[in-house]
Scaffold this active site. Structure first.
Site, PDB file in Angstrom:
ATOM      1  N   GLY A  45     -54.164  15.603  57.053  1.00  0.00           N
ATOM      2  CA  GLY A  45     -53.787  14.605  57.810  1.00  0.00           C
ATOM      3  C   GLY A  45     -54.033  12.953  57.791  1.00  0.00           C
ATOM      4  N   GLY A  46     -53.128  12.163  56.780  1.00  0.00           N
ATOM      5  CA  GLY A  46     -53.598  11.143  56.585  1.00  0.00           C
ATOM      6  C   GLY A  46     -55.352  11.001  57.100  1.00  0.00           C
ATOM      7  N   GLN A 123     -57.221  14.415  64.172  1.00  0.00           N
ATOM      8  CA  GLN A 123     -56.018  14.672  63.587  1.00  0.00           C
ATOM      9  C   GLN A 123     -55.384  16.101  64.464  1.00  0.00           C
ATOM     10  OE1 GLN A 123     -53.552  15.543  62.162  1.00  0.00           O
ATOM     11  NE2 GLN A 123     -53.116  14.500  61.507  1.00  0.00           N
ATOM     12  N   ARG A 194     -43.484  16.288  41.769  1.00  0.00           N
ATOM     13  CA  ARG A 194     -43.803  16.750  43.708  1.00  0.00           C
ATOM     14  C   ARG A 194     -43.488  18.174  43.007  1.00  0.00           C
ATOM     15  NH1 ARG A 194     -45.903  15.097  47.613  1.00  0.00           N
ATOM     16  NH2 ARG A 194     -46.248  12.265  47.667  1.00  0.00           N
ATOM     17  N   GLN A 256     -37.611  17.768  54.694  1.00  0.00           N
ATOM     18  CA  GLN A 256     -38.980  17.015  54.950  1.00  0.00           C
ATOM     19  C   GLN A 256     -39.197  16.622  53.748  1.00  0.00           C
ATOM     20  OE1 GLN A 256     -42.350  18.949  56.373  1.00  0.00           O
ATOM     21  NE2 GLN A 256     -41.563  21.282  56.632  1.00  0.00           N
ATOM     22  N   THR A 257     -38.258  16.129  53.889  1.00  0.00           N
ATOM     23  CA  THR A 257     -38.457  14.372  53.570  1.00  0.00           C
ATOM     24  C   THR A 257     -39.124  13.348  54.084  1.00  0.00           C
ATOM     25  OG1 THR A 257     -36.726  12.894  54.069  1.00  0.00           O
ATOM     26  CG2 THR A 257     -36.423  13.957  51.989  1.00  0.00           C
ATOM     27  N   ALA A 259     -39.400  11.332  56.028  1.00  0.00           N
ATOM     28  CA  ALA A 259     -38.496  10.134  57.054  1.00  0.00           C
ATOM     29  C   ALA A 259     -39.388   9.300  57.668  1.00  0.00           C
ATOM     30  CB  ALA A 259     -37.381  10.860  57.305  1.00  0.00           C
ATOM     31  N   CYS A 403     -51.851  34.327  61.352  1.00  0.00           N
ATOM     32  CA  CYS A 403     -50.843  35.069  62.136  1.00  0.00           C
ATOM     33  C   CYS A 403     -50.481  35.030  63.337  1.00  0.00           C
ATOM     34  CB  CYS A 403     -51.132  36.603  61.205  1.00  0.00           C
ATOM     35  SG  CYS A 403     -50.714  37.501  62.039  1.00  0.00           S
ATOM     36  N   GLY A 485     -51.010  14.515  64.764  1.00  0.00           N
ATOM     37  CA  GLY A 485     -49.853  15.445  64.549  1.00  0.00           C
ATOM     38  C   GLY A 485     -48.389  13.437  64.555  1.00  0.00           C
TER      39      GLY A 485
HETATM   40  N1  LIG Z   1     -43.308  20.571  61.157  1.00  0.00           N
HETATM   41  C1  LIG Z   1     -43.886  20.003  60.956  1.00  0.00           C
HETATM   42  O1  LIG Z   1     -44.786  21.110  61.632  1.00  0.00           O
HETATM   43  C2  LIG Z   1     -44.646  19.123  60.569  1.00  0.00           C
HETATM   44  C3  LIG Z   1     -45.885  18.585  60.812  1.00  0.00           C
HETATM   45  C4  LIG Z   1     -46.294  18.203  59.613  1.00  0.00           C
HETATM   46  C5  LIG Z   1     -45.256  17.557  58.684  1.00  0.00           C
HETATM   47  N2  LIG Z   1     -43.991  17.057  59.092  1.00  0.00           N
HETATM   48  C6  LIG Z   1     -43.385  16.123  58.636  1.00  0.00           C
HETATM   49  O2  LIG Z   1     -42.610  16.183  57.259  1.00  0.00           O
HETATM   50  C7  LIG Z   1     -42.100  15.194  56.165  1.00  0.00           C
HETATM   51  C8  LIG Z   1     -42.585  16.026  55.123  1.00  0.00           C
HETATM   52  O3  LIG Z   1     -44.212  15.741  55.089  1.00  0.00           O
HETATM   53  P1  LIG Z   1     -45.192  15.910  53.854  1.00  0.00           P
HETATM   54  O4  LIG Z   1     -46.632  16.286  53.832  1.00  0.00           O
HETATM   55  O5  LIG Z   1     -44.524  16.787  52.717  1.00  0.00           O
HETATM   56  O6  LIG Z   1     -44.713  14.472  52.935  1.00  0.00           O
HETATM   57  P2  LIG Z   1     -45.605  14.137  51.414  1.00  0.00           P
HETATM   58  O7  LIG Z   1     -44.833  12.237  51.387  1.00  0.00           O
HETATM   59  O8  LIG Z   1     -46.266  14.578  51.136  1.00  0.00           O
HETATM   60  O9  LIG Z   1     -43.543  14.305  51.197  1.00  0.00           O
HETATM   61  C9  LIG Z   1     -42.204  13.874  51.467  1.00  0.00           C
HETATM   62  C10 LIG Z   1     -40.970  13.946  50.146  1.00  0.00           C
HETATM   63  O10 LIG Z   1     -40.253  13.498  49.670  1.00  0.00           O
HETATM   64  C11 LIG Z   1     -39.517  13.289  48.825  1.00  0.00           C
HETATM   65  N3  LIG Z   1     -38.445  12.714  48.718  1.00  0.00           N
HETATM   66  C12 LIG Z   1     -38.430  11.202  49.246  1.00  0.00           C
HETATM   67  N4  LIG Z   1     -37.229  11.033  49.466  1.00  0.00           N
HETATM   68  C13 LIG Z   1     -35.968  10.946  49.257  1.00  0.00           C
HETATM   69  C14 LIG Z   1     -35.566  11.620  49.288  1.00  0.00           C
HETATM   70  N5  LIG Z   1     -34.162  10.621  49.893  1.00  0.00           N
HETATM   71  N6  LIG Z   1     -34.531  12.551  48.310  1.00  0.00           N
HETATM   72  C15 LIG Z   1     -35.186  13.609  47.875  1.00  0.00           C
HETATM   73  N7  LIG Z   1     -36.940  13.402  48.785  1.00  0.00           N
HETATM   74  C16 LIG Z   1     -36.943  12.414  48.812  1.00  0.00           C
HETATM   75  C17 LIG Z   1     -40.553  12.505  48.545  1.00  0.00           C
HETATM   76  O11 LIG Z   1     -40.060  12.244  46.726  1.00  0.00           O
HETATM   77  C18 LIG Z   1     -42.133  13.261  48.379  1.00  0.00           C
HETATM   78  O12 LIG Z   1     -42.131  14.278  47.627  1.00  0.00           O
HETATM   79  C19 LIG Z   1     -43.129  14.360  56.917  1.00  0.00           C
HETATM   80  O13 LIG Z   1     -42.179  13.388  57.981  1.00  0.00           O
HETATM   81  C20 LIG Z   1     -44.598  15.190  58.688  1.00  0.00           C
HETATM   82  O14 LIG Z   1     -44.584  13.895  59.059  1.00  0.00           O
HETATM   83  C21 LIG Z   1     -43.354  18.559  59.444  1.00  0.00           C
END
Ligand SMILES: NC(=O)c1ccc[n+]([C@@H]2O[C@H](COP(=O)([O-])OP(=O)(O)OC[C@H]3O[C@@H](n4cnc5c(N)ncnc54)[C@H](O)[C@@H]3O)[C@@H](O)[C@H]2O)c1
Ligand SMILES: NC(=O)c1ccc[n+]([C@@H]2O[C@H](COP(=O)([O-])OP(=O)(O)OC[C@H]3O[C@@H](n4cnc5c(N)ncnc54)[C@H](O)[C@@H]3O)[C@@H](O)[C@H]2O)c1
Lengths: 544, 544
Positions: A45-46, A123, A194, A256-257, A259, A403, A485
């Site tokens: 986590g960073g 974290q 990826r 989950q890009t 963003a 779980c 987070g």
């Molecule tokens: N839901 C949750 O509980 C939760 C937990 C942690 C993080 N997140 C969020 O989920 C996101 C993803 O996290 P990560 O660790 O997988 O990040 P990451 O940077 O490892 O992966 C992001 C992926 O998105 C791809 N991507 C970027 N722009 C794109 C586009 N326009 N089209 C297609 N693919 C594109 C990148 O190539 C990369 O593989 C983050 O924003 C993170 O904060 C959610």
């Protein structure tokens, strides 16, 4: 730099099992199989760390090796700062990480303190010594998809197509979680590397650069009800546009890009990856502006899919906020995943329960898996997860299992594990913990407590009460963190780990802690007006 | 509205003494002799409350009356929200008040939540049920003046003139505290009613409207070494200007005008009180601007006095900040009272220790006073305070005493009180607590943790560790608050109260809690690099 390896087996190195448990889990968090960058003490986590400096890590090990059952060790942002007088039914380690007085609770001030060696970013489970690798995110994602299935598809995702963008660090768990939940999965990532990585670790089944092929494979699998996952290289916005033109509507749509970071994460549409990387360097302002516009376009297509009947939800990457900034005024018509799918689980006291076999023997986890299936024969969702996890999840570091269990179940599971230890059915004690993302342990208005019924999103009395309850109940170690987070300023949360070492003391503590911990989540959600939580409260006689 | 009255005597109303103690102290906080506005549940400090609503107050009483020794009650911003499983060596009540996720930690957001009935302002001891009336501020002020005496005048304030502005709610304690510490005191307030009130309660000796008379009386008393206090009606800036012209330099100079609020507090110079009140209504902008300019002028004279040799310090009213805004660039050359006088005490683990006789009998406090004098015959500062307090302090509500004690002393005092209860020397159990303004329990960069040696002013891991230590050690009730003293966003702090009911359990808990509580303060200050704290750490073998 030192190499961190957790002891295994049934021999004590510390003076007692509670201290030994903390020692093994601390070292496990930092071991090469678990931590992202052990050299920097970064777990995940960073920059989430388990200790502030290598010297602090060494000192923590030394102190745990000699800690008595009437002492507790205090850890301040990854540094051991004192020992206090305590007793056997109280925690052996008390941890506070990254906490700042609100006015100063920013990354800027934190980074100044960090550079001066005064702080560390904890974290969630990194600084509280209960991170167990990627199984956590896999299970969380599975649980979300399963909750979506229960809400919209009678719990059955066969013959359902799930589409998402982003297959990176976290997002890469989506294909496996989706197929474990029974769905057909189509994932889109702009970066072929990826997807290739997911193929290697068997998290995804197929990879293609060809939109036509991806659609053909996906529709065929969906038709036959096959749980197959396909990775397509491309821009998620472009792919959604084509699907709309072709009249193909996913049953479930999310994203989950990366963003959350419009400059160093998200890749704008209309350019390939090398072009994007070049533009980042040359003209960051232009890059960022394009990112925001692309996200607006991307979310525009998601809204169209939503209108056409897709269950569409935001997955915690802040996509809506930036899409809005980029010009899509309706972005927040897409609901967040917590209010939509996770909060109903929280209202039953369900959360990311996990446990670790301190013996290091995978067989011990198999024994607990089987015992749990026998204990809850009616919990089909859990049994399905355990079966598939046994087949598909590789252990990282000490063998562990995650779980989601609810109010009542957690206490029963804990007592069961303690019995297994007492009876010698497993080779060493077991520790039980959870993520800080749980029903009663976190205040985080942009994620876990987004859109609470009564508007109490930012009230952090609740995680503090959770901390006090677990401290007084006798968890083996407890922690309170800030900024997990969603970053500095945006969250406060509590952690706890409790040892099952087969003793009567452990029985007592488990009865208290694994009852109280989810109960505080019921209190919190019942007080906010959630009927489901009020029903759980009645069922377990938790009302005042 | 209900009338809150604490039970007295040695009969139990609750099921056990720990719950009875919480019940009596809760009701005492809200009783007419103690609370500023019982109808609104306001105890002190602006809107500092003990419970959120009258219905919550009633419910708290009901729940405490039936609370078992294996249960704990959870209080969220003044509302009882649940009961958890616990045990005899854990707290009976766990309290979290006014805590907000940092990004939302403002008065604006808090007030919205408060209006919707979701929160309450706990201040420090209001919401944690251990406010005991004005004795607290009297003793804090006395302790500050005494520390100043030790630092600059060999501990002797006879023949010393102490000048200050502001004789209101808190500032009104200055004349009595100063004379108890042996000094001659000249206080200036623009509002004659405020001085008259101090005359009535015998907190001040003389009052005059005449600058000449005030100076004559003050200089004569100083000459003879008489501990006399004089209240002069006027603007403090004007009086300082005249003193400078007349070549009179106070030995000690401070200020407790309501400078923290430039609109509704401080009165600008060049206008009488009725004019000021009128201007406030008619043109608040103009009023505020004049206030800031007046404070700049006022601080300018203080800086001149400092140059002429006065020990000059800021007394926590934010005067320096506003003087700077008003045009005095050197305002922060005046040191704050905490770094100057209180922090050295903190480095010895000293803080505002207090106790209350649950019997309601003043004789019980006399017994504890005498026992304490016998226990610490060498602590002359404490003995002087106790002697004078016996003569000059009227009890409010349940009889109580406050007295700063350090590392080691607190534990000894606690065990002594428990012995007095066990031996029947007092008529009922005694509760021991403290203010949140203590060595290990608060992070507040504009007051208690201003200017820490290592720059860790805003790190709030420390009060959280203090909370965990007291919770695990078995204090009778514990609390964690946000925003006390300096307001929302600016502080986080922990409270604790522990019961001496003559049992062995109490002995055990006292040994832990009254050792650990100041020890966390030693850890905090030793870690920040204070040599005095490192010495205390060595003396009590607290190092790692
Ligand atoms: N839901 C949750 O509980 C939760 C937990 C942690 C993080 N997140 C969020 O989920 C996101 C993803 O996290 P990560 O660790 O997988 O990040 P990451 O940077 O490892 O992966 C992001 C992926 O998105 C791809 N991507 C970027 N722009 C794109 C586009 N326009 N089209 C297609 N693919 C594109 C990148 O190539 C990369 O593989 C983050 O924003 C993170 O904060 C959610
Ligand atoms: N040091 C501490 O521990 C501590 C604790 C609490 C509060 N404070 C601060 O001390 C200050 C005083 O608190 P209080 O409760 O007594 O406030 P208060 O409002 O009750 O009293 C302030 C007094 O200042 C007088 N005053 C205002 N302008 C004046 C002027 N120009 N000249 C002379 N007198 C003037 C007012 O008439 C009033 O009597 C506040 O700013 C408060 O925040 C300090």
């Amino acid at each position: 730099h030192p190499v961190y390896i957790s002891p295994r087996g049934s021999q004590l190195h510390a003076k007692n099992w509670p201290a030994e448990a903390a020692l093994r889990m601390f070292l496990n968090n930092l071991s090469a199989q678990v931590a992202e960058d052990p050299e920097k003490l970064v777990v995940y986590g960073g920059i989430g760390q388990a200790a502030r400096t290598p010297a602090d890590a060494r000192k923590i090990v030394e102190l745990l090796l000699t800690l008595e059952e009437d002492e507790s060790l205090l850890i301040q942002s990854g540094k051991p700062v004192g020992k206090i007088r305590s007793h056997a039914e109280a925690p052996r380690v008390l941890i506070a990480n990254s906490n700042l007085v609100p006015k100063w609770a920013t990354w800027e001030h934190f980074n100044q303190l960090r550079e001066r060696g005064l702080m560390m970013y904890g974290q969630m489970t990194a600084g509280s010594w209960i991170y167990i690798g990627t199984q956590g995110i896999l299970q969380g994602t599975y649980e979300t998809f399963a909750a979506c299935a229960r809400k919209h598809y009678n719990g059955d995702l066969r013959h359902k197509l799930l589409v998402s963008g982003g297959l990176g660090g976290m997002g890469g768990a989506q294909p496996l979680a989706a197929t474990m939940a029974g769905a057909t999965f189509l994932g889109v990532d702009i970066d072929p590397e990826r997807i290739r990585k997911r193929l290697e670790t068997r998290y995804i089944d197929k990879m293609t650069f060809d939109y036509r092929e991806a659609v053909r494979l996906a529709l065929a699998a969906k038709d036959k009800g096959e749980a197959v996952s396909i990775g397509l290289v491309g821009d998620i916005g472009d792919v959604l546009e084509k699907l709309i033109q072709d009249g193909i509507t996913p049953d479930i749509l999310t994203d989950q890009t990366s963003a959350h970071d419009p400059l160093n994460g998200y890749v704008p549409h209309g350019m390939c990856l090398p072009q994007a990387l070049a533009l980042r360097e040359v003209d960051p302002g232009e890059y960022r502006a394009r990112s925001l516009r692309s996200m607006a376009r991307h979310v525009g297509f998601m809204l169209e899919m939503q209108r056409r009947g897709s269950c569409t939800f935001d997955y915690g990457n802040n996509l809506r906020e930036f899409a809005q900034q980029g010009g899509e005024p309706n972005a927040f018509q897409i609901p967040g995943f917590v209010p939509e799918y996770i909060r109903p689980l929280f209202c039953e006291g369900k959360g990311p329960f996990r446990w670790v076999a301190l013996s290091g023997d995978p067989e011990d986890i198999r024994v607990t898996d089987e015992a749990l299936k026998a204990l809850f024969p009616e919990n089909t969702n859990m049994i399905n997860w355990l079966k598939q996890a046994q087949l598909k999840v590789d252990f990282q570091g000490l063998p562990s299992r995650i779980c989601w269990l609810g109010m009542g179940e957690r206490e029963k599971a804990g007592l069961l594990f303690n019995q297994l230890v007492r009876d010698g059915k497993v080779k060493a004690p077991i520790v039980i913990g959870r993520d800080h993302l749980d029903c009663g342990s976190v205040a985080s208005p942009y994620r876990e407590t987004e859109g609470m019924l009564d508007g109490s999103d930012a009230v952090s009395d609740w995680p503090l009460l959770n901390l006090m309850a677990n401290t007084s109940g006798g968890a083996t170690w407890v922690s309170f963190h800030h900024g997990g987070g969603v970053g500095m300023g945006y969250s406060q949360h509590a952690g706890m780990v409790i040892l099952a070492d087969g003793t009567d003391r452990a029985d007592q503590s488990i009865r208290r802690v694994l009852h109280n911990d989810p109960a505080t989540g019921i209190f919190r959600h019942a007080d906010a007006g959630y009927e489901a939580a009020q029903e759980t409260s009645e069922k377990f006689d938790l009302g005042l």
